[in-house]
Structure formats: C-alpha cells, structure tokens
Design a protein around this motif. Sequence first.
Motif, PDB file in Angstrom:
ATOM      1  N   LEU A  99      10.568   9.741  19.432  1.00 35.45           N
ATOM      2  CA  LEU A  99      11.204   8.461  19.733  1.00 35.45           C
ATOM      3  C   LEU A  99      12.149   8.603  20.921  1.00 35.45           C
ATOM      4  O   LEU A  99      12.517   9.719  21.317  1.00 35.45           O
ATOM      5  N   VAL A 100      12.561   7.485  21.487  1.00 38.18           N
ATOM      6  CA  VAL A 100      13.501   7.524  22.610  1.00 38.18           C
ATOM      7  C   VAL A 100      14.843   8.100  22.181  1.00 38.18           C
ATOM      8  O   VAL A 100      15.624   8.580  23.009  1.00 38.18           O
ATOM      9  N   THR A 101      15.121   8.072  20.879  1.00 38.48           N
ATOM     10  CA  THR A 101      16.358   8.646  20.346  1.00 38.48           C
ATOM     11  C   THR A 101      16.277  10.162  20.197  1.00 38.48           C
ATOM     12  O   THR A 101      17.272  10.805  19.860  1.00 38.48           O
ATOM     13  N   GLY A 102      15.074  10.723  20.401  1.00 40.90           N
ATOM     14  CA  GLY A 102      14.893  12.164  20.282  1.00 40.90           C
ATOM     15  C   GLY A 102      14.299  12.603  18.961  1.00 40.90           C
ATOM     16  O   GLY A 102      13.871  13.760  18.824  1.00 40.90           O
ATOM     17  N   GLU A 103      14.258  11.715  17.960  1.00 39.21           N
ATOM     18  CA  GLU A 103      13.674  12.068  16.662  1.00 39.21           C
ATOM     19  C   GLU A 103      12.174  12.295  16.800  1.00 39.21           C
ATOM     20  O   GLU A 103      11.491  11.571  17.530  1.00 39.21           O
ATOM     21  N   THR A 104      11.660  13.278  16.071  1.00 42.95           N
ATOM     22  CA  THR A 104      10.232  13.566  16.071  1.00 42.95           C
ATOM     23  C   THR A 104       9.665  13.323  14.676  1.00 42.95           C
ATOM     24  O   THR A 104      10.231  13.801  13.684  1.00 42.95           O
ATOM     25  N   LEU A 105       8.576  12.575  14.618  1.00 47.73           N
ATOM     26  CA  LEU A 105       7.920  12.273  13.350  1.00 47.73           C
ATOM     27  C   LEU A 105       6.509  12.848  13.382  1.00 47.73           C
ATOM     28  O   LEU A 105       5.726  12.508  14.285  1.00 47.73           O
ATOM     29  N   PRO A 106       6.145  13.701  12.434  1.00 44.85           N
ATOM     30  CA  PRO A 106       4.809  14.295  12.422  1.00 44.85           C
ATOM     31  C   PRO A 106       3.785  13.374  11.766  1.00 44.85           C
ATOM     32  O   PRO A 106       4.130  12.516  10.948  1.00 44.85           O
ATOM     33  N   ALA A 107       2.523  13.554  12.125  1.00 37.73           N
ATOM     34  CA  ALA A 107       1.442  12.788  11.509  1.00 37.73           C
ATOM     35  C   ALA A 107       0.121  13.486  11.772  1.00 37.73           C
ATOM     36  O   ALA A 107      -0.064  14.123  12.811  1.00 37.73           O
ATOM     37  N   ALA A 108      -0.794  13.358  10.826  1.00 37.94           N
ATOM     38  CA  ALA A 108      -2.143  13.907  11.006  1.00 37.94           C
ATOM     39  C   ALA A 108      -2.996  12.970  11.852  1.00 37.94           C
ATOM     40  O   ALA A 108      -3.929  13.406  12.525  1.00 37.94           O
ATOM     41  N   VAL A 109      -2.685  11.674  11.799  1.00 39.30           N
ATOM     42  CA  VAL A 109      -3.411  10.658  12.567  1.00 39.30           C
ATOM     43  C   VAL A 109      -2.394   9.804  13.305  1.00 39.30           C
ATOM     44  O   VAL A 109      -1.407   9.354  12.712  1.00 39.30           O
ATOM     45  N   VAL A 110      -2.624   9.571  14.593  1.00 37.42           N
ATOM     46  CA  VAL A 110      -1.763   8.696  15.386  1.00 37.42           C
ATOM     47  C   VAL A 110      -2.618   7.576  15.959  1.00 37.42           C
ATOM     48  O   VAL A 110      -3.668   7.825  16.562  1.00 37.42           O
ATOM     49  N   VAL A 111      -2.188   6.348  15.757  1.00 31.64           N
ATOM     50  CA  VAL A 111      -2.854   5.172  16.325  1.00 31.64           C
ATOM     51  C   VAL A 111      -1.883   4.509  17.282  1.00 31.64           C
ATOM     52  O   VAL A 111      -0.743   4.203  16.900  1.00 31.64           O
ATOM     53  N   SER A 112      -2.314   4.270  18.518  1.00 25.57           N
ATOM     54  CA  SER A 112      -1.465   3.554  19.469  1.00 25.57           C
ATOM     55  C   SER A 112      -1.970   2.130  19.642  1.00 25.57           C
ATOM     56  O   SER A 112      -3.092   1.899  20.091  1.00 25.57           O
ATOM     57  N   ASN A 113      -1.119   1.188  19.271  1.00 29.60           N
ATOM     58  CA  ASN A 113      -1.379  -0.226  19.535  1.00 29.60           C
ATOM     59  C   ASN A 113      -0.585  -0.680  20.760  1.00 29.60           C
ATOM     60  O   ASN A 113      -0.585  -1.856  21.097  1.00 29.60           O
ATOM     61  N   ALA A 114       0.073   0.263  21.426  1.00 32.02           N
ATOM     62  CA  ALA A 114       0.671  -0.051  22.726  1.00 32.02           C
ATOM     63  C   ALA A 114      -0.466  -0.326  23.699  1.00 32.02           C
ATOM     64  O   ALA A 114      -1.618   0.059  23.458  1.00 32.02           O
ATOM     65  N   ASP A 115      -0.172  -0.991  24.795  1.00 31.21           N
ATOM     66  CA  ASP A 115      -1.203  -1.233  25.797  1.00 31.21           C
ATOM     67  C   ASP A 115      -1.867   0.090  26.164  1.00 31.21           C
ATOM     68  O   ASP A 115      -1.205   1.128  26.299  1.00 31.21           O
ATOM     69  N   ALA A 116      -3.177   0.082  26.314  1.00 33.75           N
ATOM     70  CA  ALA A 116      -3.908   1.308  26.618  1.00 33.75           C
ATOM     71  C   ALA A 116      -3.379   1.967  27.894  1.00 33.75           C
ATOM     72  O   ALA A 116      -3.285   3.198  27.981  1.00 33.75           O
ATOM     73  N   GLN A 165       0.818  -1.216   0.000  1.00 33.96           N
ATOM     74  CA  GLN A 165       0.000   0.000   0.000  1.00 33.96           C
ATOM     75  C   GLN A 165       0.850   1.264   0.000  1.00 33.96           C
ATOM     76  O   GLN A 165       0.313   2.365  -0.044  1.00 33.96           O
ATOM     77  N   GLY A 166       2.177   1.106   0.076  1.00 38.71           N
ATOM     78  CA  GLY A 166       3.067   2.259   0.151  1.00 38.71           C
ATOM     79  C   GLY A 166       3.462   2.627   1.564  1.00 38.71           C
ATOM     80  O   GLY A 166       4.127   3.647   1.786  1.00 38.71           O
ATOM     81  N   GLY A 167       3.058   1.808   2.534  1.00 35.34           N
ATOM     82  CA  GLY A 167       3.403   2.065   3.926  1.00 35.34           C
ATOM     83  C   GLY A 167       4.760   1.507   4.289  1.00 35.34           C
ATOM     84  O   GLY A 167       5.425   0.837   3.496  1.00 35.34           O
ATOM     85  N   THR A 168       5.180   1.771   5.515  1.00 37.27           N
ATOM     86  CA  THR A 168       6.494   1.355   6.001  1.00 37.27           C
ATOM     87  C   THR A 168       6.356   0.774   7.400  1.00 37.27           C
ATOM     88  O   THR A 168       5.647   1.333   8.237  1.00 37.27           O
ATOM     89  N   VAL A 169       7.031  -0.350   7.664  1.00 36.45           N
ATOM     90  CA  VAL A 169       7.082  -0.936   9.008  1.00 36.45           C
ATOM     91  C   VAL A 169       8.531  -0.867   9.467  1.00 36.45           C
ATOM     92  O   VAL A 169       9.422  -1.429   8.829  1.00 36.45           O
ATOM     93  N   VAL A 170       8.757  -0.141  10.557  1.00 33.38           N
ATOM     94  CA  VAL A 170      10.121   0.082  11.057  1.00 33.38           C
ATOM     95  C   VAL A 170      10.282  -0.647  12.384  1.00 33.38           C
ATOM     96  O   VAL A 170       9.577  -0.367  13.347  1.00 33.38           O
ATOM     97  N   GLN A 171      11.209  -1.584  12.445  1.00 35.99           N
ATOM     98  CA  GLN A 171      11.518  -2.303  13.678  1.00 35.99           C
ATOM     99  C   GLN A 171      12.657  -1.613  14.411  1.00 35.99           C
ATOM    100  O   GLN A 171      13.447  -0.877  13.823  1.00 35.99           O
ATOM    101  N   GLY A 172      12.753  -1.841  15.717  1.00 36.91           N
ATOM    102  CA  GLY A 172      13.825  -1.245  16.501  1.00 36.91           C
ATOM    103  C   GLY A 172      13.647   0.240  16.727  1.00 36.91           C
ATOM    104  O   GLY A 172      14.622   0.955  16.959  1.00 36.91           O
ATOM    105  N   ALA A 173      12.398   0.709  16.664  1.00 34.97           N
ATOM    106  CA  ALA A 173      12.108   2.135  16.860  1.00 34.97           C
ATOM    107  C   ALA A 173      11.090   2.260  17.981  1.00 34.97           C
ATOM    108  O   ALA A 173       9.930   1.885  17.816  1.00 34.97           O
ATOM    109  N   GLU A 174      11.513   2.765  19.140  1.00 31.93           N
ATOM    110  CA  GLU A 174      10.624   2.861  20.292  1.00 31.93           C
ATOM    111  C   GLU A 174      10.099   4.280  20.468  1.00 31.93           C
ATOM    112  O   GLU A 174      10.881   5.247  20.502  1.00 31.93           O
ATOM    113  N   VAL A 175       8.785   4.398  20.601  1.00 35.68           N
ATOM    114  CA  VAL A 175       8.154   5.696  20.810  1.00 35.68           C
ATOM    115  C   VAL A 175       8.200   6.034  22.294  1.00 35.68           C
ATOM    116  O   VAL A 175       7.825   5.223  23.142  1.00 35.68           O
ATOM    117  N   ASP A 176       8.656   7.248  22.594  1.00 33.79           N
ATOM    118  CA  ASP A 176       8.728   7.713  23.979  1.00 33.79           C
ATOM    119  C   ASP A 176       7.522   8.565  24.358  1.00 33.79           C
ATOM    120  O   ASP A 176       7.111   8.566  25.514  1.00 33.79           O
TER     121      ASP A 176
END
Length: 526
Positions: free
Chosen positions: A277-294, A252-263
């Motif tokens: 991210l825990v590394t300090g990088e910031t990624l923008p998005a119009a929609v954010v979905v969290s599949n981490a434990d609620a 679909q044109g998407g990307t799955v990135v492993q080894g990237a932890e959201v802080d």
Amino acid sequence: MQHTPRPCAAFPTSDPTRPDQAIVIGAGLGGLASAMRLGAKGYRVTVLDRLDRAGGRGSSITKGGHRFDLGPTIVTVPQGLRDLWAACGRDFDADVALRPLDPFYEIRFADGETFTARQNDAAIKAEVARISPRDSKGYAQFLKDSEARYWFGYEDLGRKPMHRLWDTVKAIPKFAMMRADRSVYAHAAARVKDEHLRFALSFHPLFIGGDPFNVTSMYILVSHLEKAFGVHYAMGGVQAIADAMVRVIEGQGGTVVQGAEVDEITLSAGRASGVRLVTGETLPAAVVVSNADAGHTYDRLLRNAPKKRWTPAKLKRARWSMGLYVWYFGTKGTAGMWRGVGHHSIVVGPRYREHIKDIFIRGRLAEDMSLYVHRPSVTDPSCAPKGDDTFYVLSPVPHLGHDTGVDWAVEEEPYRAKMLKVLEERLLPGLTGRVTESLTFTPETFRDRYLSPYGAGFSIEPRILQSAWFRPHNISEELPGLYLAGAGTHPGAGLPGVIGTAEVLGRLVPDAPGGVAPAALRMAAE
C-alpha cells in the motif's frame, strides 16, 4: 440500504502461508464481481479501494439531498447480474430492485427531428416508418445483423477467455463473414439512408468509449441487447448494485476496505505475492486480481516487474477511449416541469462525423457538443429532495493524451456555461434559475480520481485490433498469479462488459485449495 465503508485500519488478519487468500485491487463493479466469483470458489477475499464508497465509477456522491450517480446509469443485460448472484448461491432480485424503462431514451436532433427508442416491436417500427418509410426494410435487416453479432460476439467470444491467440485466429473467418472490417457507422449506413436513423443505429459505441466511425461493426450487437433484454434502472442507482455486491462479499467471509490505495503488486519467486500500500503496509495473497485500469496496472503497479508485452511504449501507442465532461446538478421545484423530458435524453449537435473526429482524432475541444442527459428523479424520487430533480449531463471530449491537449483549469467553467446554454435552448427552458447543487468532472478528474491513463473515460478503445486477444488478458501473461478485470480487459467496458470480465476470470482462477466451487460456477466454467 447503504453500505457503510470499512475504514482502512480494519485489515483482516493476513497469513502468508494460506493458499486461499486473494486480494482484489479496486472496488469498481468489475472488482466486486471478481471478489464474488473468488468467494464462491472458496477464497478469503480482501478488496482494497482508494475511494470512500464502493462502486468505483459506479459509485455516487450525495450533496444537498441529491444523490448523483457518477458513472453507469442503466442495466441492459440483467441476466449477467442474476448469473453472478446465482454463482454465489444468492438471488439478485431479492437484493436489488430493477425498473424497466419505457421509452429507453429520446434522441433530439439539431433540425428538430426526434427518435424515441422503445422495446415494443410495433412502436419502434412505427417510429422508423415515421422518420423514413423507405428505411423500414433496412432497419429490420440491421436488427437481424445485430442479433447474429450478439450470439457470436457476446455469448460466444465475450464469455470465454481470449488469452490464447489461436482462439482469435479461429474466429477470423466468422469475423470476415460478418464484415467486422466495417465500422459501426458504415454498417448502419449500408442498411438505412436517413441520417437520423444512421445516428440512432450507430452512436452506441460512445457508451463504451469507441469511435462509431472506426470501431468494428461487431458492436452493433448493442442494438440487440436493448431489444432483447430492455433497458433497466436500479432503484437507488448503480450504487445500490455496488452496495449489494459488498454485502454478498461480506456474507462470503470477505472484506471490502475503503481508503486503502495500492502502490505496487509484490513479487516472490516470479509470481504475484500480494500488494504494498502507499502507507508501506504489505499484504500477502496467493491470488491477486487488479480491477485498476489495465494501463495503470502494468505501467504503475508493475513498474518494477519485467514486462514483455504491456510495456510503457506499447501502452503509449495504444488508442485510448475519449474523455468525459460530466455536469451533475440539482434543480429546485422542477418535478412538475419539463414534462416531455424523461429518464434519458440525447441532445445531438449539428455535426456527427466531424465532431467525432474532433474528439478522437484531432483531440480538439469543439464549439458544439452532443449531450447525454440522465434525469433519474422521474423514476426514482429518492435521488432528490421532494419536488426537486437530480440531473447528470455528459459530453464526450478528447482525452488528455493528445498533443492539442485541453487546459481544463481554463476551460472547465466556460464549457459548463456552454452546456447550460445548449440545455436551456434544446431541452430544459428556464434551467438557469433552478440550479442548486452543482458538481463537474473533467478528464483530469478521471485521471486523478480513478487513476485512468490520459483521463480516458473507458480505458483502451475497443477497436478491432484492441479487442479479444489483442486486449489485455484476464490472466496476465506478464506475471503468474495475477489476473485482470474491468473495462480495460476482455470483453470490455460497459456494465455488462465489466461484469463479464469477472465471469471470464472465474473460469481461469483455479478453485481455492481445499475448497469446492459451487455446482453453478463449476458448470459455467466447463
């Protein structure tokens, strides 16, 4: 075919002005399914995951030629996956091979009695009649009860958003009519008298982290799921499903990135604006979905955001599912041994009600145990070296939040030794000399690997006041632009449940600006 994880350095180009960018936190099955739904709605999706393989709890680890499926082992509602693939214009059965299991599983009781669960109507009726002829009529009624709750609880409430209180209020009369106030065990006990059958009809909530003596009887619908759809195994394990999902997302044109932890989930103008991210990088998005434990999402990822409902105090008061002790091991030269041991076995300890109290209420590690034994190598030889076997044995244990907490640094190896003794005596004689590879997960592993609050195996326990509207919603009431998927959200845990969270989410997220949702997805949203 295994998917090769994309390293964390390979982030797609981010444009903060693009309204079609979406980020999914966590490549568990709920997160991957959500990414597929978003991709079908026209979004450019990036999935971020801290592990080295996609699938989350449905991923695998390979040691010494043994592939160990770490979490879910069966598919009970294949249609949910087929619908997901169809929404993306794909054919699930072309990507994943399912094998129906017969029997589903065998239950071995401490007194020597057995119960073999099958889909064939005549066979299961004969099994019930063999154990307790007087309960045949009650068993038939239980199945009717189960089907009614399936249509109401699964097909109706479970497949639509429940973030509006009125939707739950409207359902109260039906809940009352169906005696949702009863527990699963109480409903089974009202239909059959034999304690073996009461166990066989009531233990299923343990597969989604629930106490059978306290979880609402709506969850007897699982018996209908088994009967109507069968029990299937995905060749290659559930990992094969996760890998196939990644291929769809990338197609679909998407990307799955492993080894990237959201802080942290970032905010802008009162909305979710992306992630840091825990590394300090910031990624923008119009929609954010969290599949981490609620719980982790609200307590950690939104730690700097104001919260009205899912505050730290409320999360602390919540009832969490039990913990899990899982022993993964390989055996040498055993493919022809233990011929009576099939794909799934359940070895029941001498106590039921009191053992469940030890796990959920008292928070005490009991001396006895009940075990779920998975032997996939009898169906899928690819998970073990030729002539060998691969096993996964699970024991429900207390989560880490009890005052009487278990010190797993001390108890881990003694508990494995007890498990080995039970297996040798009750199911796999001669096991000790055959074990080669060995790996154990405790609730501490679930806490550290999956960031599960209290090391709970299935997030928030599915009690009646922690279900539907009372459960964390798929659209966050705390932060516009944030959506939730996975076991801790509506409709709940289990493979059909987490795939269902993405279906509900797909009805809530608007189509990407300028994009057109496929007709199949648009019809599902109506």
